[in-house]
Design an enzyme around this catalytic site. Structure first.
Site, PDB file in Angstrom:
ATOM      1  N   HIS A   1      29.845  50.547  65.558  1.00 31.90           N
ATOM      2  CA  HIS A   1      28.995  49.355  65.366  1.00 31.90           C
ATOM      3  C   HIS A   1      27.791  49.428  66.325  1.00 31.90           C
ATOM      4  O   HIS A   1      27.723  48.722  67.330  1.00 31.90           O
ATOM      5  CB  HIS A   1      29.874  48.136  65.668  1.00 31.90           C
ATOM      6  CG  HIS A   1      29.312  46.803  65.329  1.00 31.90           C
ATOM      7  ND1 HIS A   1      28.046  46.390  65.690  1.00 31.90           N
ATOM      8  CD2 HIS A   1      29.860  45.758  64.665  1.00 31.90           C
ATOM      9  CE1 HIS A   1      27.854  45.152  65.269  1.00 31.90           C
ATOM     10  NE2 HIS A   1      28.945  44.750  64.644  1.00 31.90           N
TER      11      HIS A   1
ATOM     12  N   GLU B   1      25.104  50.423  61.440  1.00 31.78           N
ATOM     13  CA  GLU B   1      26.488  50.805  61.759  1.00 31.78           C
ATOM     14  C   GLU B   1      26.978  51.902  60.818  1.00 31.78           C
ATOM     15  O   GLU B   1      26.839  51.782  59.605  1.00 31.78           O
ATOM     16  CB  GLU B   1      27.383  49.573  61.650  1.00 31.78           C
ATOM     17  CG  GLU B   1      26.860  48.403  62.473  1.00 31.78           C
ATOM     18  CD  GLU B   1      27.554  47.087  62.149  1.00 31.78           C
ATOM     19  OE1 GLU B   1      28.753  47.108  61.839  1.00 31.78           O
ATOM     20  OE2 GLU B   1      26.884  46.042  62.200  1.00 31.78           O
TER      21      GLU B   1
HETATM   22  C1  BG6 Z   1      28.445  42.875  61.880  1.00 31.53           C
HETATM   23  C2  BG6 Z   1      28.764  41.945  60.736  1.00 31.53           C
HETATM   24  O1  BG6 Z   1      28.958  44.143  61.601  1.00 31.53           O
HETATM   25  O2  BG6 Z   1      29.031  42.392  63.088  1.00 31.53           O
HETATM   26  C3  BG6 Z   1      28.296  40.538  61.087  1.00 31.53           C
HETATM   27  O3  BG6 Z   1      28.155  42.433  59.547  1.00 31.53           O
HETATM   28  C4  BG6 Z   1      28.898  40.103  62.408  1.00 31.53           C
HETATM   29  O4  BG6 Z   1      28.664  39.646  60.041  1.00 31.53           O
HETATM   30  C5  BG6 Z   1      28.551  41.118  63.471  1.00 31.53           C
HETATM   31  O5  BG6 Z   1      28.394  38.823  62.752  1.00 31.53           O
HETATM   32  C6  BG6 Z   1      29.088  40.801  64.863  1.00 31.53           C
HETATM   33  O6  BG6 Z   1      30.466  40.619  64.844  1.00 31.53           O
HETATM   34  P1  BG6 Z   1      31.246  40.220  66.157  1.00 31.53           P
HETATM   35  O7  BG6 Z   1      32.686  40.055  65.752  1.00 31.53           O
HETATM   36  O8  BG6 Z   1      31.049  41.324  67.157  1.00 31.53           O
HETATM   37  O9  BG6 Z   1      30.621  38.928  66.652  1.00 31.53           O
END
Ligand code: BG6
Length: 297
Positions: free
Chosen positions: A168, A270
């Site tokens: 990510h 990502e």
């Molecule tokens: C992204 C998603 O990969 O991660 C989003 O597509 C999400 O919808 C974002 O808000 C962050 O997620 P997290 O759980 O780290 O707050």
């Protein structure tokens, strides 16, 4: 393991050192002729990759929280064994391995001047309470002219398992309004905000909250950072899907670990196996999800 012990076992004088950046939160600092990098043992999360003479390619929020069980907002969190929100609200979003301390297994200074760092994580009572399977994960991080990360997932259970996953990656950009993501033209796309599905055409540009999943996307992607006049190239391995995300004003202000206006300096592109790009592993089988990130000359 305490940072003093990690320093004793894994430091390489002049190249790798280990320091706590918050109480009980060790981070490796890597320095070699090509780049510097920082990697947290928690989540085996790369927090910084800065090629010599360049600004960091990765973005980390100044309001990020460094504590066990929380994911740092920025760098490259590892989402596994599921991507996104779980149907069972008691299970954490994006899986549980980004919330755990991993085992640092090796640091090595290579003859070509690059540095390699490896981590390991396997199931225990806690992970089995969230996901009832035996597994082993090995993460290899190579810091050279480019940053290269490979997540090898091994099914050590006695039956087949299905997983989704993502590296990510939060990238640093000069101004999101002057940023384009290239390489997704023609991919099947799901808009996570409207649930609409369509074929994406052209470059991705940003003027509001953006949260889309791109399927059939295994080629190279490029982040054109027009205000910094640089292009980040993303080369994926073992990934047929990508996610592009920027929370924009309202979502970032609700998140609690974004400073005001900081959404303008980041974009997530990502590398994943998400939604229909599910990985099925037979007992003993493995899959490697990888990404290589660098600046175009
Ligand atoms: C992204 C998603 O990969 O991660 C989003 O597509 C999400 O919808 C974002 O808000 C962050 O997620 P997290 O759980 O780290 O707050």
């Amino acid at each position: 393991m305490k940072s003093a012990l990690l320093q004793e076992r894994f430091a390489i004088p002049g190249h790798v050192s280990v320091q706590n950046i918050a109480p009980g939160y060790p981070v490796l600092e890597v320095r070699n002729p090509f780049a510097t990098a920082k990697i947290a043992v928690h989540g085996a999360q790369v927090l910084s990759f800065q090629p010599k003479g360049e600004e960091d390619l990765l973005w980390v929020s100044r309001a990020a929280i460094y504590a066990e069980g929380k994911s740092v907002r920025g760098g490259i969190p590892i989402c596994w064994p599921w991507f996104g929100v779980h149907l069972d609200k008691h299970r954490p979003s994006h899986g549980f391995v980004r919330h755990r301390f991993w085992e640092l297994t090796a640091t090595e200074q290579k003859s070509d001047g690059s540095t390699e760092v490896t981590f390991f994580l396997e199931d225990d009572e806690h992970t089995r309470s969230l996901w009832p399977h035996a597994f082993q994960l090995a993460l290899q991080v190579s810091i050279g002219r480019n940053l290269s990360i490979t997540l090898k997932m091994i099914n050590s259970d006695s039956g087949p398992v299905e997983v989704t996953a993502a590296l990510h990656s939060y990238f640093s950009v000069g101004d999101i309004a002057h940023t384009a993501v290239r390489g997704l033209d023609g991919a099947d796309c799901i808009d996570a905000l409207s649930n609409e599905q369509f074929r994406h055409a052209g470059d991705v540009r940003f003027d509001e909250e953006f949260d889309r999943i791109f399927l059939n996307a295994s080629g190279d992607e490029f982040i054109e950072d027009e205000s910094r006049q640089r292009t980040i190239a993303i080369h994926k391995k073992g990934s047929h899907s990508s996610v592009v995300w920027n929370p924009w004003v309202h979502k970032s202000s609700r998140m609690g670990d974004f400073e005001e206006g900081a959404y303008r300096q980041m974009v997530c592109v990502e590398t994943g196996n998400v939604v229909t790009d599910v990985i099925t592993l037979a007992p003993g089988e493995s899959h490697s999800l990888g990404v290589n990130i660098g600046l175009l000359p």
